[in-house]
Design an enzyme around this catalytic site. Structure first.
Site, PDB file in Angstrom:
ATOM      1  N   HIS A 236       0.835  -1.204   0.000  1.00  0.00           N
ATOM      2  CA  HIS A 236       0.000   0.000   0.000  1.00  0.00           C
ATOM      3  C   HIS A 236       0.872   1.258   0.000  1.00  0.00           C
ATOM      4  O   HIS A 236       0.425   2.336  -0.392  1.00  0.00           O
ATOM      5  CB  HIS A 236      -0.916   0.022   1.231  1.00  0.00           C
ATOM      6  N   ASP A 309      -4.640  -6.046  -8.172  1.00  0.00           N
ATOM      7  CA  ASP A 309      -4.785  -5.482  -6.837  1.00  0.00           C
ATOM      8  C   ASP A 309      -5.164  -4.016  -7.017  1.00  0.00           C
ATOM      9  O   ASP A 309      -5.092  -3.457  -8.123  1.00  0.00           O
ATOM     10  CB  ASP A 309      -3.486  -5.628  -6.053  1.00  0.00           C
TER      11      ASP A 309
END
Length: 983
Positions: A236, A309
Site C-alpha cells: 500500500h 490489486d
C-alpha cells in the site's frame, strides 16, 4: 409507462431478485453437496446472453466492463451521485464497496444497479466476513485462526457462511481467501490474514475456503498472486520485492493458488510485487504479462477472471500515474481493473492503444467476455432457492474454530486443566473487552477478579496488593490488534508476571496474535502454563475459559513458527477432566425444531398452573445442549426465573448429599453398606429393632420403615406451636431456624430420632419408600466426619467440583430474591416458605437433614450428576472410586426392588415408572416432592435435570404428575437424540 421504461423496470426487478437481495443459497451443512455441473444447454444460453450483450456495447463500453470502481455507502449523497454518474455515463462493469452499514449498502447497490446498462458485478473485501467493511456486523475468525484450527470441514463451512452473508447483501464477489503463505513473521500486510506458514497446509485451507464460498454462489478471489507472504514491506506504501527463485515460487507460493484453481475459484488477484526471478524487467507483477500469461494462465492453467490489486496503491500508482497504471494492468492481462482513480481518462487511454494497434480488439473482447460470463453465472442465471436461518450454524462453526485453534505452548506439572476448584483462584485481566472470559470462568468456580486496562496500570496497582502465594493464578492479556506494532498490541505484558508470588501456580492466556512470543523463551518461576487464543473475541474467551476448566480436549498446533522454541506444528495436548461443556444442540446434530417441543410442554404446564416456573438443563455426552429457565418465581407478580435462581431440591438431597457423602466415606474406608445401624449409630438404636437394620436395606427402602412421620404435629397444641419447643427469636437453646421468626430447640432432633425408633417396623421386606433412614445417616456422617453434613459435602464434594449454588441453608449465602419460594404452609409454620427447606422434618432438624434441605440451581445439579456419570473422577483425581459409583448406581435387588443404593432407577420393564420408556436400564437419579427430578443415563450419556416449585402455593397440586410434564420432556430429549444418531 412507455415500452422502453417498462422493459427497464422489468429488468431491474429481476436483477435485484437474482442478485441475492431477496434470495440466496441454502446454508451449507456438514453434508452439503456442491451443485451439479451445468449441462450443455446452459452453456448455450450463456453464450447467447454474452453475445447479445456484447453486440450492444461499443469498444469503449467493452473496455469499461473491466473497471471495478471503489464506492463507500457511508460517504453521503454527493459521493454516491458521483459514482452513479460513472455507472451511467462511463458504463463501468462493477463496484467494490468499502466502509458502510448494512442498510445504506443495500440502498447504494440498488441505486447503482438501477442506473447500469448491464448488471454491475459487486465486490467486497470480506476476508473475515462483511464486518471487515460494514460496521455493526459480527465477524468471522481471521484466517490465521482458521488455519490454526486446521479443520478443512470447518473451513469449507465457514467459507460457505461468508458466501451466504455476501449473497444476502447483493455482493457477487468476495475478495477472499488470502492464499499467501506467511513465510515472513515481519510481514506488515499479510500476517494474521494468512492461513499459516506451511505451503501444503495453506493450500488445503485455501481450497476448502474456495469451495465454501463458491458453493454459496459467490465468486471467490484468491490473492495475492504470485505470493505476498515473504515480504517485509507494505505494498500500500511501496513496492515490495520477493526474492524467491522460480523453484521456490513453484514449491511454496504457487501451491495454494494451484489448489484454489483446482477447487474451482473463479478469480485470482495479482499483487503489486517485484519478482525478479519471474520477470527480470522489474515490472510489478500486477502489470506483468509474463507473470499473468506465462505463470498464472499457462503454468497454473487458470482460465477465470484475473483481477489487479487496487490500482490506487502507492506500490504502482506513484510511479505510473493514475491512468497509465490502469492501462498497463489491462494490457498485461487483467480482466478486472480494481480501484481505478481516473476512470474516463483511463478508458480513453486504453481505447487509444486499441486504435494504435498496441492492444488488439480480440484482447478487449476476451476481457469483456470473461466479465460477462462471470455476471451471467453470478447474477443472470443464479438459481432461486430457499434460505435457512444462518445464525445457529454460524455460531457453532465460530465456536468450533476458536476451540480447535486454541494451543497450549507450556504446561509444567500438568497445571492445566484445573481439576479441583477448592483452592482460591485469582484472575488478573489486562486489556479491554475481557468480560466473556470472566463470565464463563464464574460459571465454573468462584474466582477473584482484578481488571486493568494496560500493563502499566497493572504493574502500578498490583504492587499495592498482597497476593496470596498459595492461590491459583490466571493472568489473561487482551489485544484487539493483530499487527506487529506495540508488540502486537500487548505492550510490555511480560513485566506484569514479575509481580506474582514466586511459588504460585500461574496460567498465562494471550488473547491475540501469538507472535508476541517471538522474543520470549524464559518466564518467571510461577508461570506453569501458557495458552494462545489468537483473537480477543467473546467466543474465543468463552472457549478458552472452558478449556482451562477441563470441559474439552485441547489439541491445537501452531500453524506458523514463532521462534526456535515454538516451531510450526508445536502444541501440548490437554485432556479434558470431565466437566460439563457449555455447548449447543447443533454440535451434537440435534434438531433444534424438535427440541422446541420442550418449550411447548413447559408453556402449557405454566398456563395450566402446574408450576409458576422451572429450570431445565440437558447434557449429552458431557455437552450442555439446553440450559433454560421459564416462567416466574410465583404466579402473582413474580420475578422471571433465570439460570441463577435456586430451588429446594427436596428428596434429591438423598442422592446429592447423603448418598454421595456415604460413597465418599466408603472411598475413605469409613463406610460399608453391609453394616447395620448398631455399628453406625449405636447411641440412637441400641436395644431397639432398628439396631439390626442393614444400611443397604435402608438405602434401598426395603428395611420395613414406615414411609413418613409428621413430627411437627407432635409439637403443636390446639393448632399452635408449643412454646416450650419453639421461640420467635434466636436465643439460647432456641437457635435452629425453622422459618422466619420460628426457632426450635437445638436438641429436639434427639426427640425425633427417639420417635422413629419407637415407631414399629412394618415387618415387610419388600420395597416401600421411606425418608426415615436418612435421619440416621445424617448423624452417622456427622459422627464419622467430625463436622455437620452440610460442611462435609461442601468440603469434600461441592467445593472441589466448583458448585457455587448447591448448599444447605441458602439464606446464609444468597439474597432471598434469588431463592424460589415453595409452599404457603397453612398448618405448621403458617407463612410462605421462602429460603427455608420445605420438608417439615428437615426444617425441624435446623435445615440440615439427610433426606431434604439441599438447594441448588439446575446447572450445579447437572454438574454433580455429570461427576457421577464420570464415575466420581475429576481428571486423574478420584473423589469417589469408580467401582463404588458403579455399585451404588446399579439395581441391587431386581426385579422385586428397582432401587440402587440411595439412587432411584427405572422400573425393570421401563414402563409405568418414574422415567420415560426410552431410557436405558443403567439410568439412575431421584425426584423431589417440590417438583424436581434428575436422571443420568450412562449408556446414552444423557444428563437431565428439571427443577420447579410445583408446591407453590399448595402442595396438594399434583398436576405435574397427572400431565406427565417431566417424563414428556425427557421423551422429547431422547427422541431428538435417537433421531440425530440415525442420521
Amino acid at each position: 409507462m412507455n415500452r422502453k421504461t417498462f422493459r427497464k423496470a422489468t429488468f431491474i426487478f429481476f436483477l435485484v431478485l437474482g442478485s441475492g437481495l431477496i434470495t440466496s443459497a441454502l446454508l451449507k451443512s456438514p453434508t452439503h453437496k456442491p451443485a451439479k455441473k451445468r449441462q450443455t444447454s446452459v452453456v448455450t444460453d450463456e453464450d447467447q446472453w454474452v453475445n447479445s450483450e456484447m453486440a450492444k456495447l461499443s469498444m469503449q463500453e467493452r473496455i469499461a466492463q473491466s473497471f471495478m470502481v471503489a464506492c463507500w455507502s457511508n460517504k453521503g449523497k454527493e459521493h454516491l451521485a458521483e459514482t452513479e454518474e460513472l455507472v451511467r455515463t462511463q458504463k463501468i462493469g462493477g463496484l467494490i464497496f468499502f466502509q458502510g452499514e448494512r442498510d445504506n449498502l443495500q440502498e447504494a447497490i440498488q441505486q447503482m444497479q438501477a442506473s447500469a446498462k448491464i448488471p454491475l458485478l459487486i465486490g467486497m473485501d470480506a476476508e473475515w466476513g462483511v464486518a471487515m467493511r460494514l460496521s455493526g456486523e459480527p465477524r468471522f475468525p481471521y484466517q490465521q485462526t482458521i488455519g490454526a484450527a486446521n479443520d478443512l470441514n470447518l473451513t469449507e463451512r465457514i467459507g460457505y457462511q461468508m458466501g451466504v452473508e455476501c449473497d444476502m447483501l447483493g455482493i457477487h464477489m468476495n475478495f477472499s481467501p488470502v492464499a499467501d503463505v506467511n513465510l515472513n513473521p515481519q510481514n506488515p500486510v499479510i500476517g494474521f490474514r494468512a492461513f499459516g506458514s506451511d505451503p501444503k497446509q495453506v493450500a488445503k485451507q485455501t481450497a476448502a475456503m474456495v469451495k465454501g464460498i463458491e458453493d454459496a454462489g459467490v465468486i471467490s478471489c484468491v490473492k495475492h498472486f504470485p505470493g505476498h507472504g515473504d515480504t517485509d514491506k507494505d505494498s500500500h506504501k511501496e513496492l515490495p520485492t520477493v526474492s524467491h527463485s522460480v523453484n521456490e515460487f513453484e514449491t511454496k507460493d504457487f501451491l495454494p493458488f494451484k489448489s484454489a484453481i483446482d477447487a474451482g475459484t473463479r478469480s485470482v488477484m495479482v499483487a503489486h510485487l517485484n519478482v525478479p526471478s519471474l520477470d527480470p524487467s522489474g515490472t510489478p507483477s500486477s502489470l506483468s504479462k509474463v507473470v499473468i500469461e506465462t505463470y498464472l494462465r499457462k503454468k497454473l492453467g487458470f482460465k477465470g477472471l484475473v483481477i489487479s490489486d487496487a490500482l490506487n496503491m502507492k506500490a504502482v500508482s506513484e510511479k505510473y500515474g493514475k491512468s497509465e497504471v490502469v492501462a498497463k494492468a489491462y494490457l498485461a492481462g487483467c480482466d478486472i481493473l480494481l480501484f481505478p482513480e481516473n476512470v474516463p481518462d483511463a478508458i480513453k487511454l486504453i481505447s487509444s492503444k486499441v486504435e494504435s494497434g498496441e492492444l488488439s480488439k480480440e484482447d478487449v473482447n476476451e476481457h469483456c467476455r470473461r466479465v460477462l460470463r462471470a455476471k451471467y453465472h453470478a447474477i443472470i442465471h443464479k438459481p432461486m432457492v430457499k434460505r435457512k436461518d444462518p445464525a445457529p450454524e454460524r455460531k457453532l462453526i465460530i465456536d468450533q474454530i476458536y476451540e480447535k485453534a486454541l494451543v497450549c505452548v507450556k504446561n509444567e506439572q500438568d497445571n492445566l486443566p484445573i481439576d479441583r476448584l477448592d483452592k482460591q483462584i485469582i484472575r488478573i485481566a489486562v486489556g479491554t473487552h475481557t468480560a466473556a472470559f470472566r463470565d464463563r470462568l464464574n460459571d465454573y468456580a468462584k474466582v477473584t477478579h482484578y481488571k486493568y486496562f494496560t500493563p502499566e496500570e497493572a504493574i502500578r496497582r498490583l504492587k499495592e496488593i498482597k497476593l496470596d502465594p498459595n492461590a491459583t493464578y490466571m493472568v489473561d492479556f487482551h489485544s484487539d490488534g493483530q499487527r506487529a506494532r506495540n508488540n502486537y498490541g500487548f505492550g510490555n505484558w511480560k513485566q506484569v508476571l514479575e509481580l506474582l508470588p514466586e511459588n504460585a501456580s500461574t496460567t498465562v492466556v494471550l488473547f491475540g496474535n501469538p507472535l508476541t512470543l517471538q522474543k520470549e523463551s524464559e518466564f518467571p518461576k510461577s508461570v506453569k502454563s501458557i495458552l494462545c487464543s489468537y483473537e480477543n473475541t467473546a467466543p474465543a474467551q468463552e472457549r478458552t475459559a472452558q478449556a482451562i476448566m477441563g470441559a474439552f480436549d485441547v489439541n491445537g498446533k501452531l500453524a506458523m513458527e514463532i521462534n526456535d522454541k515454538w516451531k510450526l506444528g508445536f502444541g501440548i495436548d490437554l485432556k479434558n477432566n470431565g466437566r460439563l461443556k457449555y455447548s449447543s444442540p447443533e454440535e451434537l446434530g440435534l434438531n433444534p425444531e424438535k427440541l422446541k417441543e420442550i418449550d411447548e410442554i413447559v408453556a402449557k404446564a405454566i398456563e395450566a398452573k402446574v408450576f409458576p416456573g422451572c429450570q431445565i438443563v440437558v447434557a449429552i455426552d458431557g455437552k450442555m445442549v439446553i440450559q433454560k429457565s421459564y416462567g416466574t418465581t410465583i404466579y402473582e407478580n413474580g420475578d422471571s426465573i433465570t439460570n441463577n435462581h435456586i430451588y429446594d431440591l427436596a428428596s434429591i438431597t438423598k442422592i446429592a448429599s447423603s448418598t454421595t457423602a456415604l460413597m465418599r466415606l466408603k472411598t475413605l474406608n469409613k463406610f460399608d453398606e453391609k453394616m447395620d445401624l448398631n455399628h453406625l449409630v449405636p447411641e440412637y438404636v441400641k436395644g431397639t429393632p432398628y439396631a439390626d437394620l442393614k444400611a443397604i436395606d435402608l438405602l434401598t427402602h426395603q428395611a420395613g420403615l414406615t414411609p413418613w412421620i409428621a413430627f411437627y404435629k407432635r409439637t403443636m397444641e390446639n393448632g399452635e406451636l408449643n412454646p416450650t419447643i419453639y421461640s420467635t427469636t434466636d436465643k439460647g437453646v432456641y437457635n435452629r431456624a425453622v422459618a422466619d421468626n420460628i426457632f426450635i430447640k437445638d436438641d429436639y432432633w434427639k426427640t425425633m430420632l427417639k420417635i422413629i425408633v419407637e415407631t414399629p417396623l412394618t415387618g415387610k421386606k419388600s420395597y416401600e419408600y421411606s425418608d426415615l433412614s436418612y435421619y440416621f445417616f445424617n448423624k452417622y456422617i456427622e459422627l464419622t466426619s467430625g463436622m455437620g453434613q452440610n460442611e462435609f459435602v461442601d468440603k469434600e464434594i461441592y467445593q472441589p467440583l466448583g458448585l457455587q449454588t448447591m448448599t444447605y441453608l441458602p439464606l446464609k449465602k444468597f439474597n432471598k430474591k434469588r431463592i424460589v419460594p415453595t409452599e404457603f404452609d397453612k398448618e405448621f409454620r403458617k407463612q410462605l416458605i421462602h429460603g427455608y427447606v420445605h420438608d417439615p422434618g428437615a426444617a425441624m432438624m435446623g435445615g440440615v437433614a439427610g433426606h431434604a434441605g439441599l438447594f441448588s440451581n439446575a446447572t450445579d445439579l447437572a454438574a454433580l450428576m455429570q461427576f457421577l456419570l464420570n464415575k466420581g473422577q475429576i481428571g486423574d483425581q478420584s473423589i469417589i472410586k469408580k467401582e463404588i459409583v458403579d455399585q451404588f448406581t446399579s439395581c441391587q435387588f431386581c426385579p422385586g426392588n428397582r432401587r440402587g443404593i440411595g439412587f432411584d432407577k427405572p422400573t425393570v420393564s421401563i414402563k409405568n415408572g418414574p422415567t420415560c420408556d426410552l431410557v436405558s436400564p443403567s439410568t439412575f437419579g431421584h425426584s423431589g416432592f417440590t417438583g424436581t427430578i434428575t436422571w443420568a443415563d450412562p449408556e446414552n450419556k444423557v444428563n437431565f435435570v428439571f427443577l420447579s416449585n410445583r408446591v407453590y402455593p399448595d402442595a396438594d397440586n399434583w398436576k405435574i404428575t397427572k400431565m406427565s410434564v417431566r417424563t414428556e420432556i425427557q421423551r422429547v430429549i431422547y427422541e431428538a437424540l435417537f433421531e440425530a444418531r440415525q442420521k
